[in-house]
Design an enzyme around this catalytic site. Structure first.
Site, mmCIF file in Angstrom:
data_model
loop_
_atom_site.group_PDB
_atom_site.id
_atom_site.type_symbol
_atom_site.label_atom_id
_atom_site.label_comp_id
_atom_site.label_asym_id
_atom_site.label_seq_id
_atom_site.Cartn_x
_atom_site.Cartn_y
_atom_site.Cartn_z
ATOM 1 N N SER A 136 6.596 -8.355 3.386
ATOM 2 C CA SER A 136 5.512 -9.448 3.942
ATOM 3 C C SER A 136 6.345 -10.519 4.592
ATOM 4 C CB SER A 136 4.525 -9.936 3.071
ATOM 5 O OG SER A 136 3.438 -10.550 3.607
ATOM 6 N N ARG A 185 -8.175 -18.170 -0.092
ATOM 7 C CA ARG A 185 -7.628 -17.067 -0.903
ATOM 8 C C ARG A 185 -8.412 -15.700 -1.026
ATOM 9 N NH1 ARG A 185 -2.442 -15.422 -1.995
ATOM 10 N NH2 ARG A 185 -2.507 -14.133 -3.685
ATOM 11 N N ASP A 208 -2.263 -0.820 6.070
ATOM 12 C CA ASP A 208 -2.083 -2.182 6.049
ATOM 13 C C ASP A 208 -2.645 -2.764 7.415
ATOM 14 O OD1 ASP A 208 -0.796 -4.795 6.280
ATOM 15 O OD2 ASP A 208 1.018 -4.353 5.796
ATOM 16 N N HIS A 210 -1.638 -3.721 2.766
ATOM 17 C CA HIS A 210 -0.625 -4.772 2.687
ATOM 18 C C HIS A 210 0.184 -5.071 1.585
ATOM 19 C CE1 HIS A 210 2.060 -7.588 4.376
ATOM 20 N NE2 HIS A 210 1.593 -8.705 3.524
ATOM 21 N N ASP A 211 -0.729 -5.272 0.342
ATOM 22 C CA ASP A 211 -0.019 -5.356 -1.200
ATOM 23 C C ASP A 211 0.387 -4.229 -1.559
ATOM 24 O OD1 ASP A 211 -0.596 -8.021 -1.075
ATOM 25 O OD2 ASP A 211 -2.016 -8.153 -2.617
#
Lengths: 358, 358
Positions: free
Chosen positions: B146, B215, B302, B335-336
Site C-alpha cells: 500500500s 475511517r 482491490d 486492498h487489505d
C-alpha cells in the site's frame, strides 16, 4: 431551496389516510407523474433512481431536457409515437410527490423530521393508487433502473395482474453489503452535521456540509475507476485536482434542490428492500403474475449493484417461468451507465421493446 | 488519546534541521524503527501502509502481536533466523516517528496544525538518514504494501545504490483517481467536523465524529464487495446491520490511538505521489540503481490500487532491465488482503525470498 414541480408533471392526490408498511400514515398523499405520448397507446411505466423526478423527457409541455432524454421521445428507443410513457416521482422525494419537504395537510407545516419511514413497497403501492385515480390499469412494460428497478420488482409483486413485461436495469432483489455500507456512511455524514438537528432544520437551511459530502461519496460509487482514469488528471495540486472539482461541481448542483430528509428516507428504502426476505415465495408469486417476459441489464463496472446480482434476479425470474434475458453491458460508466451511455443502452431497450411488441 | 511507542521500537534522532520536499522544516526529527533478527544478517527493510507503526511482529522485547505477525518471525516467510528485519514508522505518523502529534522541540508544544506538509519522498529520505545513524547501508530486500509500496519505490530512487531486491504489494506508481477521490472526501469529512478547528484541536480532544466517518469510508474501500457478501448479513434492522456494527467497531478501535492531523498528512502523501511526474526518467534511474529483481503483487478485488496499476509498475521495472515478476492473487479480501490472507501471501513472499537468497 426550491422544490418546484416541473410543468409537465401532474400531481395526483390519493384520497384518505394511507397506512405505510412501517406503520406510519400519510393523509391525502400526492404522487407526481409525467405522461408523454398518446393516451390510448400501450403504457410504459418508468420508476426512477433515488434522485430524478417524473420529468423523464422534454415535450411541448416542458421543453427542458428530462433525466432520460436520450431514451424517451418520438422515434427514440422508448418511442412516444407508439407508447404512452408514465414516469413516476417516488413517494418520499422532493420533486412533486409527498415527501419530507412537502406540507403536512394535518399541520400546515413541512413534514421535515416527522415524515414517516417509507419502503420500496410503499412507493409501488402509492403509485398503484395514483394510477387508479387516472384509470391506468394495464401496463405493457414497467421499466426501472437502480432504485427504480427495486420498485419495479415491488410493483410486479404488488400488482401482479397489471403488467406484461419488465426491463430491470442495474438493480437487485436486495442491496449488497458494500452498497448498504456506503449508504449508511452517507446518512451518518448528514446525521452528524450539526445543521441537521435530527432532521428539524428549516426548509431553507438544509445541512449543506453533510449533504455535499454524502453526495460526493454517492458520486464516487456511481461511476467506475476506469472511467475516471480516462477522464481526469490524477493529481491534486494546491487548489484541488480535477476529480475534486468534478465532485464539488456535481454535488453543488444536486444539493441546490434536493432535501436532506428526503435523501435519508429514500436511501433507507434501498437498504431495507429484500424480495427474498419479505415475500414468502417470490418464485410462486411471480409465476402467478401476468408477467410474460423480462430483460435484466447489468453493467460490468457497477460496484454498487454488481452484475452477479442481476444474474441472480434473472435466474429467479426464469425459475418463475418468465422468459428472461440477462444482458451485461461492458462499459466503463459504472452504476450510472444508463444515464449516460446512449450508445449501449438505446439499442438494448429498443430491441427488447421491438421484440415484445411483435 | 495515547501515542505510545511500542517497547520494541527504537527512536532514531536525525540531527539538525531537515528541509522537506514541500519546503517545510523539521528540527531533529525522529524515526521509529523495529529491528528483529541477527544484526549481521542481510537486511529486509519494511515500509508500512498508512496506519501501522514499526511493530511488525512479536519478539522477546515486545510480545504483543505485530501488524504482520503471520509473515515475520523465526521460521516464517520473512524468517528472522536468516534476515535482520527493519520495519519503519513513517514520518508524519503518530506511532513514534515525528508527526503532528509529536512535540515540536522549537516550541515545546505539539506540532498540531503547524506540522509541515510531507511527501512519500520525505518518508523515504528521513528513513535513509535514520538508517545512516545506525550504520545500516545495504538492503537485501525492501518490502512495502500500500502506501509502503509507494515508499519502497521512492526509496529505490532516492538511495539507488543500497538495495538489491524489492517486493511491492498492492501499491502503484501514482494514485488512481478513484482512490484520490475517496481520500479527498475522507479528509474533507474531518475538515468539516467543527471539532477539527483547522487542525488546532487539543491533542486529547480530536475531532472524533469526522475521524470515525473517514475511517469507516476507508474500511469500505479496503475490502471487497464479495468478501462482505459472504461475511455479513445484508439487512439493516432498527439497531443497525452487521456491517454497520463491523464498521463502528473497527473505526472506534482505530480512532482510539490515531491522530487526525497525522491521518490527513499521510493521506495527502499518497494523493501527491507520482513516480512518473516527479522523476525525469524513472526507467533510466531504475536502470542505474543496484536493484536486480522485483516481485510485484496484485489482488484481484482491490478497488483502491487495482491490478492494472501493478502491471504498469512491473512493465516499467522490466523496461529498466530489472527482472520483475508480477503476480495477481485472486482472493476476496481487496486492498487489505496482505494483512489477512496468510494462505496466499506467505508462500508468495517465502518463495521469492528463497529464490533471491539462492
Amino acid at each position: 431551496m426550491v422544490f418546484e414541480n416541473p410543468p409537465a408533471s401532474e400531481l395526483i392526490t390519493i384520497s384518505g389516510v394511507q397506512t405505510l408498511e412501517k406503520g406510519g400514515e400519510l393523509n391525502n398523499p400526492v404522487v407526481a407523474v409525467e405522461r408523454l405520448g398518446p393516451e390510448d397507446a400501450p403504457v410504459i411505466l418508468i420508476f426512477t433512481g433515488l434522485s430524478p423526478g417524473a420529468h423523464v423527457a422534454s415535450s411541448e409541455k416542458d421543453k427542458s431536457p428530462g433525466w432520460w432524454e436520450f431514451m424517451v421521445g418520438a422515434g427514440k428507443a422508448i418511442d412516444t409515437n407508439n407508447f404512452q410513457v408514465i414516469c413516476v416521482n417516488s413517494i418520499g422525494s422532493c420533486r412533486g410527490s409527498t415527501g419530507p419537504a412537502s406540507i403536512n395537510p394535518d399541520t400546515g407545516d413541512y413534514y421535515g423530521a416527522d415524515f414517516p419511514d417509507i419502503t420500496i413497497w410503499d412507493i409501488a403501492r402509492m403509485t398503484g393508487l395514483a394510477l387508479a385515480e387516472i384509470n391506468v390499469q394495464e401496463i405493457f412494460c414497467v421499466i426501472g433502473p437502480s432504485m427504480g428497478g427495486m420498485t419495479a420488482l415491488a410493483w410486479v409483486i404488488s400488482y401482479p395482474q397489471t403488467t406484461k413485461h419488465m426491463i430491470n436495469i442495474s438493480a437487485a432483489m436486495e442491496a449488497d453489503p458494500f452498497a448498504i455500507a456506503i449508504r449508511s456512511v452517507q446518512r451518518e455524514i448528514i446525521h452528524t452535521d450539526p445543521e441537521f438537528m435530527d432532521g428539524n432544520y428549516a426548509i431553507d437551511a438544509e445541512p449543506l456540509t453533510g449533504m455535499m459530502l454524502a453526495r460526493k461519496l454517492g458520486l464516487i460509487s456511481y461511476r467506475s475507476t476506469s472511467e475516471w482514469r480516462n477522464r481526469f488528471g490524477r493529481k491534486e495540486d494546491g487548489t484541488g485536482s480535477e476529480i475534486e472539482s468534478y465532485l464539488q461541481f456535481n454535488a453543488e448542483k444536486f444539493c441546490r434542490d434536493f432535501d436532506a430528509n428526503c435523501y435519508i428516507k429514500l436511501s433507507q428504502t434501498m437498504n431495507w428492500f429484500s424480495l427474498m426476505d419479505e415475500i414468502n415465495s417470490p418464485v410462486d408469486e411471480l409465476a402467478e403474475s401476468k408477467l410474460e417476459s423480462a430483460l435484466i441489464v447489468s453493467v460490468s463496472t457497477d460496484i454498487l449493484f454488481p452484475p452477479h446480482q442481476q444474474k441472480d434476479l434473472a435466474d429467479l425470474l426464469n425459475k418463475s417461468g418468465i422468459e428472461t434475458t440477462h444482458l451485461e453491458i461492458d462499459c466503463p460508466h459504472g452504476h450510472d451507465a444508463f444515464l449516460v451511455d446512449e450508445e449501449n443502452f438505446s439499442p438494448v431497450v429498443k430491441d427488447y421493446l421491438g421484440s415484445i411488441s411483435g
